[in-house]
Design an enzyme around this catalytic site. Structure first.
Site, PDB file in Angstrom:
ATOM      1  N   ARG A   4       0.820  -1.206   0.000  1.00 18.00           N
ATOM      2  CA  ARG A   4       0.000   0.000   0.000  1.00 18.00           C
ATOM      3  C   ARG A   4       0.861   1.265   0.000  1.00 18.00           C
ATOM      4  NH1 ARG A   4      -5.372   0.754   1.856  1.00 18.00           N
ATOM      5  NH2 ARG A   4      -5.853   2.867   2.554  1.00 18.00           N
ATOM      6  N   HIS A 141       3.177  29.017  19.773  1.00 17.64           N
ATOM      7  CA  HIS A 141       2.428  28.222  20.754  1.00 17.64           C
ATOM      8  C   HIS A 141       0.996  27.947  20.280  1.00 17.64           C
ATOM      9  CE1 HIS A 141       5.696  28.967  23.643  1.00 17.64           C
ATOM     10  NE2 HIS A 141       5.650  30.221  23.222  1.00 17.64           N
ATOM     11  N   SER A 262     -15.972   9.908   5.496  1.00 17.12           N
ATOM     12  CA  SER A 262     -16.369   9.174   6.696  1.00 17.12           C
ATOM     13  C   SER A 262     -17.441   8.161   6.325  1.00 17.12           C
ATOM     14  CB  SER A 262     -16.903  10.140   7.763  1.00 17.12           C
ATOM     15  OG  SER A 262     -17.555   9.431   8.808  1.00 17.12           O
ATOM     16  N   LYS A 268     -17.935  14.935   6.079  1.00 11.62           N
ATOM     17  CA  LYS A 268     -16.525  15.017   6.473  1.00 11.62           C
ATOM     18  C   LYS A 268     -15.568  15.109   5.281  1.00 11.62           C
ATOM     19  CE  LYS A 268     -15.069  14.929  10.046  1.00 11.62           C
ATOM     20  NZ  LYS A 268     -14.650  13.754  10.821  1.00 11.62           N
ATOM     21  N   ASN A 270     -11.574  15.055   5.568  1.00 10.35           N
ATOM     22  CA  ASN A 270     -10.508  14.911   6.563  1.00 10.35           C
ATOM     23  C   ASN A 270      -9.119  15.003   5.914  1.00 10.35           C
ATOM     24  OD1 ASN A 270     -12.567  14.331   8.432  1.00 10.35           O
ATOM     25  ND2 ASN A 270     -12.489  12.163   7.911  1.00 10.35           N
ATOM     26  N   ASN A 276      -1.637  10.355   7.230  1.00 12.12           N
ATOM     27  CA  ASN A 276      -0.880   9.182   6.793  1.00 12.12           C
ATOM     28  C   ASN A 276       0.613   9.481   6.759  1.00 12.12           C
ATOM     29  OD1 ASN A 276       0.226   7.984   3.817  1.00 12.12           O
ATOM     30  ND2 ASN A 276      -0.560   6.485   5.262  1.00 12.12           N
TER      31      ASN A 276
END
Length: 432
Positions: A4, A141, A262, A268, A270, A276
């Protein structure tokens, strides 16, 4: 190696067929050199090239009996060459073949990785120039600090990967050495000319002093370099992931037609590619420690490093090759939202200009402590209002702030923060 996360050109370097082909070339070139020295007959050396062949399955069959891979290989080749095969491997030891082969494989893998980095650098420069003056908020930060440009973010990434390329070029040179020095590395049974000859044929340099193996500090540095490159991949991937958060949404991975985000929530989208990449970077870095531990071998040779390198050689290079290609694709198609960047920059009522007011007050004769107190007092009101109030208007209304309205307004100019972008770009990319 996980299919993969693999690409065929890099995988091909590590196949048994490729490995045994390199072994054969090492043995055949070494026999040629021995023939030039008069140690073996020239017709025997020619016969090895003419009739030499091998079969992976047959080598595996022989190794099941001999429990020795190099002997199994030599036996199989001898089945094809005939009596002249007795002149192969004269004065050599297994590590001469194994270590020199690994050097060839790592050099070839490096060439692919260097090409990967070149492709990534091209994309990063193009996108950096595209967004050279796209203002966005700089964060320290994770909190709004002062304005930058999105092009500067990408220029920083370009500079980092350019350093990584230089590191990899140096690591390739360091690891691409040939050792044909025989048992315990003394050349007692083989002339140093053979090593020089084989090195020249394979595009390697001569290992100055091998014990019976090439010193593994070279390999440790090589895999450490791959680990640093992986960390740079993760750094850029993490930036994209943060900027894609719904509350920020300044950039977004390309979401292709028909893609699903999703199994449960149809809305969604993402950052799966950069997530990954974060995981793949962890894997590449995980191979660094075993490479470091391989340095301390017993005396002139042991094989505690061997099993480690059978894993980390293919896995680290294959994984990093895939990760670099994936990152290049992410940055090439990255969707950028300049309007959202500007909206976020202005979200906190002008707080990003607080340092300029602080400095202006000190220039006007106010002590730094008092200047800080005055600006912070008003800035905290804006902070607590979630940006609903304006720092500029609060400062104008503060009787202790001695700057005129015009002077204050001048300190809230966005362009001021971008005046040296050209200088930074020239440092990274050279003169236009």
């Amino acid at each position: 190696m996980v299919p993969r996360y693999s690409r065929p050109d890099m995988v091909a370097i590590w196949t048994p067929e490729a490995r045994f082909k390199i072994w054969f070339e090492i043995e055949a070139h070494a026999t040629d050199a021995l023939a030039e020295l008069g140690v073996v007959p020239k017709d025997a050396a020619a016969a090895i090239w003419a009739k030499g062949a091998f079969e992976v399955d047959r080598i595996d069959e022989i190794e099941r009996e001999t429990k020795h891979d190099v002997i199994a290989f030599l036996t199989n080749v001898a089945e094809h060459v005939g009596p002249e095969a007795r002149f192969m491997h004269q004065g050599m030891t297994s590590s001469d073949v194994l270590d020199t082969c690994l050097a060839v494989q790592l050099a070839k893998a490096s060439d692919i990785l260097i090409a990967d980095l070149d492709a990534l650098l091209v994309v990063l420069e193009r996108r950096a120039r595209e967004h050279k003056m796209t203002p966005t908020i700089g964060r320290s930060h994770g909190i709004h600090a002062e304005p930058v440009t999105f092009g500067l973010k990408l220029a920083q990434a370009h500079a980092e990967f350019a350093r990584n390329r230089a590191r990899l070029v140096a690591a390739r040179e360091d690891v691409a050495t040939c050792a044909i020095s025989g048992a315990v590395g003394t050349f007692a049974n083989i002339d140093p000319f053979v090593e020089e000859y084989v090195a020249g044929k394979l595009g390697l340099s001569v290992e100055p002093v091998s014990t019976q193996v090439i010193p593994r500090d070279r390999h440790a540095m090589f895999f450490a370099t791959l680990g640093v490159i992986a960390s740079s991949i993760e750094r850029l991937a993490t930036e994209v992931r943060h900027l894609q958060r719904t509350e920020v949404l300044e950039v977004e991975e390309f979401f292709s037609p028909g893609q699903k985000g999703s199994s449960a929530m149809p809305h969604k989208r993402n950052p799966v590619l950069t997530e990954n990449l974060t995981g793949l970077a962890r894997m590449v870095r995980g191979y660094v420690t075993p490479a470091m531990e391989n340095v301390a071998l017993w005396h002139e040779r042991d094989i505690s490093h061997s099993s480690v390198e059978r894993y980390i050689g293919p896995d680290a290079t294959i994984t990093l090759d895939f990760a670099l290609a994936r990152l290049t694709g992410v940055m090439d198609k990255l969707v950028v939202y300049p309007e959202r960047m500007l909206k976020n920059l202005n979200k906190m009522g002008g707080l990003v200009h607080s340092q300029r007011v602080l400095l202006a007050l000190t220039q006007a004769g106010v002590s730094r402590e008092d200047a800080y107190r005055l600006v912070q007092r008003n800035a905290m009101k804006v902070w607590d209002s979630d940006g609903a109030l304006s720092l500029l208007e609060l400062l104008k209304a503060d009787p202790e702030v001695t700057l005129s309205d015009a002077e204050l307004e001048d300190k809230f100019d966005l362009g001021y923060h971008l005046k040296h972008v050209d200088t930074i770009f020239a440092r990274v990319f050279g003169a236009a």
